[in-house]
Design a protein around this motif. Structure first.
Motif, PDB file in Angstrom:
ATOM      1  N   THR A 146       0.835  -1.046  -0.097  1.00 25.82           N
ATOM      2  CA  THR A 146       0.008   0.012   0.088  1.00 25.82           C
ATOM      3  C   THR A 146       0.823   1.284  -0.206  1.00 25.82           C
ATOM      4  OG1 THR A 146      -0.059  -0.132   2.223  1.00 25.82           O
ATOM      5  CG2 THR A 146      -1.951  -1.040   1.087  1.00 25.82           C
ATOM      6  N   ARG A 147       0.133   2.288  -0.634  1.00 24.07           N
ATOM      7  CA  ARG A 147       0.937   3.723  -0.531  1.00 24.07           C
ATOM      8  C   ARG A 147       0.675   4.265   0.692  1.00 24.07           C
ATOM      9  NH1 ARG A 147      -2.468   6.002  -5.098  1.00 24.07           N
ATOM     10  NH2 ARG A 147      -4.062   4.324  -4.105  1.00 24.07           N
ATOM     11  N   GLU A 148       1.682   5.338   0.936  1.00 28.66           N
ATOM     12  CA  GLU A 148       1.617   5.701   2.499  1.00 28.66           C
ATOM     13  C   GLU A 148       0.205   6.621   2.679  1.00 28.66           C
ATOM     14  OE1 GLU A 148       4.178   6.172   0.077  1.00 28.66           O
ATOM     15  OE2 GLU A 148       5.926   5.488   1.096  1.00 28.66           O
ATOM     16  N   GLN A 149      -0.458   7.082   1.300  1.00 29.24           N
ATOM     17  CA  GLN A 149      -1.579   8.046   1.726  1.00 29.24           C
ATOM     18  C   GLN A 149      -2.515   7.137   2.143  1.00 29.24           C
ATOM     19  OE1 GLN A 149       0.347   7.544  -1.182  1.00 29.24           O
ATOM     20  NE2 GLN A 149      -0.012   9.168  -2.519  1.00 29.24           N
ATOM     21  N   ILE A 150      -2.606   5.665   1.831  1.00 26.29           N
ATOM     22  CA  ILE A 150      -3.737   5.012   2.409  1.00 26.29           C
ATOM     23  C   ILE A 150      -3.595   3.809   3.281  1.00 26.29           C
ATOM     24  CG2 ILE A 150      -4.977   5.529   0.272  1.00 26.29           C
ATOM     25  CD1 ILE A 150      -3.526   2.016   0.510  1.00 26.29           C
ATOM     26  N   ARG A 151      -2.091   4.022   3.787  1.00 25.34           N
ATOM     27  CA  ARG A 151      -1.878   2.918   4.853  1.00 25.34           C
ATOM     28  C   ARG A 151      -2.508   2.798   6.116  1.00 25.34           C
ATOM     29  NH1 ARG A 151       4.092   2.854   4.659  1.00 25.34           N
ATOM     30  NH2 ARG A 151       3.784   2.127   2.575  1.00 25.34           N
ATOM     31  N   THR A 152      -2.635   4.020   6.677  1.00 20.72           N
ATOM     32  CA  THR A 152      -3.328   4.122   7.850  1.00 20.72           C
ATOM     33  C   THR A 152      -4.987   3.562   7.848  1.00 20.72           C
ATOM     34  OG1 THR A 152      -2.340   5.935   8.536  1.00 20.72           O
ATOM     35  CG2 THR A 152      -4.228   5.539   9.727  1.00 20.72           C
ATOM     36  N   ALA A 153      -5.474   3.715   6.781  1.00 19.60           N
ATOM     37  CA  ALA A 153      -6.860   3.167   6.523  1.00 19.60           C
ATOM     38  C   ALA A 153      -6.787   1.759   6.557  1.00 19.60           C
ATOM     39  CB  ALA A 153      -7.670   3.872   5.230  1.00 19.60           C
ATOM     40  N   LEU A 168      11.456   8.449   3.168  1.00 14.64           N
ATOM     41  CA  LEU A 168      10.175   8.755   3.826  1.00 14.64           C
ATOM     42  C   LEU A 168      10.411   9.697   5.038  1.00 14.64           C
ATOM     43  CD1 LEU A 168       8.280   5.314   4.183  1.00 14.64           C
ATOM     44  CD2 LEU A 168       7.977   7.233   2.452  1.00 14.64           C
ATOM     45  N   ALA A 169       9.469  10.606   5.404  1.00 11.44           N
ATOM     46  CA  ALA A 169       9.369  11.507   6.723  1.00 11.44           C
ATOM     47  C   ALA A 169       8.155  10.803   7.477  1.00 11.44           C
ATOM     48  CB  ALA A 169       9.490  12.687   6.301  1.00 11.44           C
ATOM     49  N   GLU A 178       1.604  10.534  10.279  1.00  7.54           N
ATOM     50  CA  GLU A 178       1.556  10.669   8.657  1.00  7.54           C
ATOM     51  C   GLU A 178       2.716  10.418   8.099  1.00  7.54           C
ATOM     52  OE1 GLU A 178       0.036  14.051   6.531  1.00  7.54           O
ATOM     53  OE2 GLU A 178      -1.775  14.204   7.595  1.00  7.54           O
ATOM     54  N   VAL A 179       2.784   9.572   6.995  1.00 11.54           N
ATOM     55  CA  VAL A 179       3.981   9.230   6.489  1.00 11.54           C
ATOM     56  C   VAL A 179       4.005   9.764   5.002  1.00 11.54           C
ATOM     57  CG1 VAL A 179       5.630   7.485   5.765  1.00 11.54           C
ATOM     58  CG2 VAL A 179       3.837   7.018   7.696  1.00 11.54           C
ATOM     59  N   VAL A 180       5.055  10.549   4.739  1.00  7.04           N
ATOM     60  CA  VAL A 180       5.204  11.333   3.376  1.00  7.04           C
ATOM     61  C   VAL A 180       6.470  10.853   2.984  1.00  7.04           C
ATOM     62  CG1 VAL A 180       3.810  13.225   4.087  1.00  7.04           C
ATOM     63  CG2 VAL A 180       6.328  13.139   4.725  1.00  7.04           C
ATOM     64  N   ALA A 181       6.266  10.714   1.386  1.00  8.79           N
ATOM     65  CA  ALA A 181       7.546  10.598   0.662  1.00  8.79           C
ATOM     66  C   ALA A 181       8.551  11.529   0.501  1.00  8.79           C
ATOM     67  CB  ALA A 181       6.973   9.965  -0.640  1.00  8.79           C
ATOM     68  N   GLU A 235       4.199  18.180  14.991  1.00  2.00           N
ATOM     69  CA  GLU A 235       4.425  18.307  16.753  1.00  2.00           C
ATOM     70  C   GLU A 235       5.817  17.450  16.483  1.00  2.00           C
ATOM     71  OE1 GLU A 235       3.212  19.910  18.904  1.00  2.00           O
ATOM     72  OE2 GLU A 235       1.341  20.621  17.604  1.00  2.00           O
ATOM     73  N   ASP A 236       6.130  16.519  15.596  1.00  2.00           N
ATOM     74  CA  ASP A 236       7.252  15.684  15.803  1.00  2.00           C
ATOM     75  C   ASP A 236       7.548  15.298  14.610  1.00  2.00           C
ATOM     76  OD1 ASP A 236       9.414  14.332  16.963  1.00  2.00           O
ATOM     77  OD2 ASP A 236       8.263  12.539  17.738  1.00  2.00           O
ATOM     78  N   VAL A 237       8.851  15.142  14.166  1.00  2.00           N
ATOM     79  CA  VAL A 237       9.207  14.614  12.988  1.00  2.00           C
ATOM     80  C   VAL A 237      10.741  13.729  13.122  1.00  2.00           C
ATOM     81  CG1 VAL A 237      10.532  15.510  10.622  1.00  2.00           C
ATOM     82  CG2 VAL A 237       8.889  17.021  11.885  1.00  2.00           C
ATOM     83  N   MET A 238      10.560  12.520  12.297  1.00  2.00           N
ATOM     84  CA  MET A 238      11.594  11.927  11.976  1.00  2.00           C
ATOM     85  C   MET A 238      11.666  11.299  10.477  1.00  2.00           C
ATOM     86  SD  MET A 238      12.445   7.882  12.872  1.00  2.00           S
ATOM     87  CE  MET A 238      12.874   7.988  14.821  1.00  2.00           C
ATOM     88  N   VAL A 239      13.024  11.897  10.046  1.00  2.00           N
ATOM     89  CA  VAL A 239      13.098  11.529   8.464  1.00  2.00           C
ATOM     90  C   VAL A 239      14.268  10.482   8.328  1.00  2.00           C
ATOM     91  CG1 VAL A 239      14.377  12.565   6.388  1.00  2.00           C
ATOM     92  CG2 VAL A 239      13.080  14.034   8.007  1.00  2.00           C
ATOM     93  N   VAL A 240      13.883   9.428   7.438  1.00  2.00           N
ATOM     94  CA  VAL A 240      14.458   8.191   7.148  1.00  2.00           C
ATOM     95  C   VAL A 240      15.137   8.051   5.861  1.00  2.00           C
ATOM     96  CG1 VAL A 240      14.693   5.641   7.527  1.00  2.00           C
ATOM     97  CG2 VAL A 240      13.139   7.180   9.108  1.00  2.00           C
ATOM     98  N   PRO A 241      16.529   8.683   5.605  1.00  2.38           N
ATOM     99  CA  PRO A 241      16.763   8.798   4.128  1.00  2.38           C
ATOM    100  C   PRO A 241      16.775   7.401   3.303  1.00  2.38           C
ATOM    101  CG  PRO A 241      18.186   9.704   5.800  1.00  2.38           C
ATOM    102  CD  PRO A 241      17.349   9.153   6.519  1.00  2.38           C
ATOM    103  N   GLU A 242      17.180   6.294   4.171  1.00  5.30           N
ATOM    104  CA  GLU A 242      17.279   4.973   3.271  1.00  5.30           C
ATOM    105  C   GLU A 242      15.929   4.476   2.836  1.00  5.30           C
ATOM    106  OE1 GLU A 242      17.477   4.216   7.782  1.00  5.30           O
ATOM    107  OE2 GLU A 242      18.147   5.485   6.395  1.00  5.30           O
ATOM    108  N   GLU A 243      14.874   5.240   3.668  1.00  2.00           N
ATOM    109  CA  GLU A 243      13.427   4.779   3.147  1.00  2.00           C
ATOM    110  C   GLU A 243      12.738   5.759   2.348  1.00  2.00           C
ATOM    111  OE1 GLU A 243      11.022   3.723   6.573  1.00  2.00           O
ATOM    112  OE2 GLU A 243      12.420   2.744   7.573  1.00  2.00           O
TER     113      GLU A 243
END
Length: 462
Positions: free
Chosen positions: A130-137, A435-436, A399-402, A425-433
């Protein structure tokens, strides 16, 4: 800026429907035994109340021990292979239990069922599909399927046992598992990639920080306690129904009525809790209702209406907490640590199931059925006191964003700018993925500013 809706791809529909069905059918097989095992224990050699309790909950021990290793193994050898292996183990356990005439064979079979610990691998495969936009659902669909499977199991377990005996319940479970293998290989699409998802899978580097958070471990203790009292009382609940004059053939109807009404009562409370941001208050109310209902079930039964009233109160509180606790965990987990927090949470749930069955069997063996309910009520009271110290969760969402940029210097600047966006409120950026991971307050989020930061240079403004 108007938020654009995202339509499901055909492959995503197949992945969500197939994997939710797999998860639900597996949980259905585990839950169907709850309302019937204690009633049919006298047909098993060597059965005692303590061993019946162990048989009810032992799947939780093997599940807790193996779910994280199976999830990590799926990162290495492939999701479908691990899921298929787990389903085969689950089917073998069902067949062992179906073929057994002793309580020890049932315990072995249930332990093997729990050994097919594919929950983490199923969630990871769903994330791959699934894509990040619909993964939570998509993940919410899995959660909903678990609740539905529990309700269905409470209804069809007694009917199936009355028709085909206890062994018939396990044979039916084995058949469901074989159908699940067909669904896995013929319906669920091949994943386009295999990636470690921090919003789904366990990250060992984050484990210490997650375990050290008092708000998160309070939720872990909550799901532990919830499934502990559930497993414990099912050593005794079927006999309470018999004492009230309800024949075994009609236990399914009794559970159907109670689960249906409990669902109707639960839904408005979930909506109020989420809309009014008072999930902590609703959770305390639900735990209190569970404690009171268990205490009253431990008193001499005064009649069928009161028995139904207290069981209805228990199931309403149970369903309410099953819906709200994961939502609260999602709000409280740090950005990028939701998968790790959920892994600890799920392990706590399975350990609670194991200890609950064992404790319920021991209390019944030592002091009788009333002691099971009184003991569970005292534990629920301690649980309520522990939860009183939980701060109210902020109305945050994950939220997960590309990312369109992966250069280290650019990423550091991007993190700073993302953190400055109103509502983030909080951010984590993972370069190898690429994704943020964000924690956002949707009511305050400046989505236009967020979109501008994440739009590649030269792209049309949408």
């Amino acid at each position: 800026m108007r938020k654009v809706s995202v339509n499901l791809l055909a492959s995503e529909r197949r992945a969500i429907s197939g994997l939710a069905g797999l998860y639900a059918s597996r949980m259905l097989g585990l839950f169907m035994v709850l309302p019937v095992l204690a009633l049919y224990a006298d047909t098993l050699s060597g059965a005692t109340p303590l061993l019946v309790g162990v048989a009810l909950g032992v799947y939780g021990l093997t599940q807790a021990l193996l779910q994280i290793p199976f999830g990590l193994l799926s990162d290495r050898i492939g999701r479908k292979r691990v899921i298929a292996m787990g389903l085969v183990i689950f089917a073998i356990g069902s067949i062992v239990a179906a073929s057994s005439s002793s309580i020890f064979g049932i315990i072995l079979g249930r332990a093997l069922q729990g050994g097919g610990a594919v929950a983490a691998a199923i969630m990871a495969l769903l994330a791959d599909q699934t894509r990040e936009q619909i993964r939570t659902a998509a993940m919410a669909t899995i959660g909903l399927s678990i609740g539905v499977s529990f309700a269905i199991a409470m209804v069809i377990g007694p009917w199936l046992a009355a028709w085909a005996g206890l062994s018939g319940v396990f044979w039916f479970t084995a058949g469901l598992t074989l159908v699940g293998l067909l669904v896995l290989w013929r319906w669920v699409p091949v994943a386009p990639r295999r990636v470690r998802h921090r919003d789904v899978g366990m990250d060992r580097q984050q484990l210490k920080s997650v375990l050290s958070r008092p708000d998160l471990w309070r939720l872990d203790v909550s799901i532990f306690s919830l499934h502990l009292v559930l497993m414990a009382i099912f050593v005794a609940v079927p006999f309470r129904l018999l004492d009230a004059g309800i024949a075994v053939n009609y236990h399914g109807l009794a559970y159907l009525a109670m689960m249906g009404v409990a669902f109707v009562l639960m839904v408005p409370l979930v909506i109020v809790g989420e809309k009014k941001h008072c999930t902590r208050t609703i959770c305390l109310l639900a735990i209190g209702v569970i404690a009171v209902s268990l205490a009253c079930l431990g008193l001499p039964v005064t009649g069928e209406p009161w028995l139904f009233a207290w069981l209805l109160a228990f199931f309403t509180g149970f369903n309410l907490l099953e819906a709200l606790l994961p939502s609260m965990l999602s709000k409280l987990a740090p950005a990028g640590a939701k998968g790790t927090a959920m892994g600890v949470y799920s392990t706590s749930q399975f350990l609670g199931a194991f200890l609950g069955g064992t404790l319920g069997g021991w209390l019944s063996h030592q002091w009788g059925l009333d002691a099971v309910f009184i003991g569970a009520a005292l534990l629920a009271l301690a649980w309520w006191l522990m939860m009183w110290g939980l701060p109210a969760p902020a109305p945050l969402s994950s939220e997960v964003v590309a990312l369109h940029e992966t250069r280290p210097d650019a990423l550091e600047l991007l993190m700073t700018r993302l953190a400055e966006v109103a509502g983030v409120e909080d951010v984590m950026v993972v370069p190898e993925e690429r994704l943020a991971y964000l924690k956002v307050n949707r009511q305050q989020l400046d989505r236009a500013a967020l979109t501008r930061l994440l739009t590649p240079p030269g792209s049309p403004n949408t």
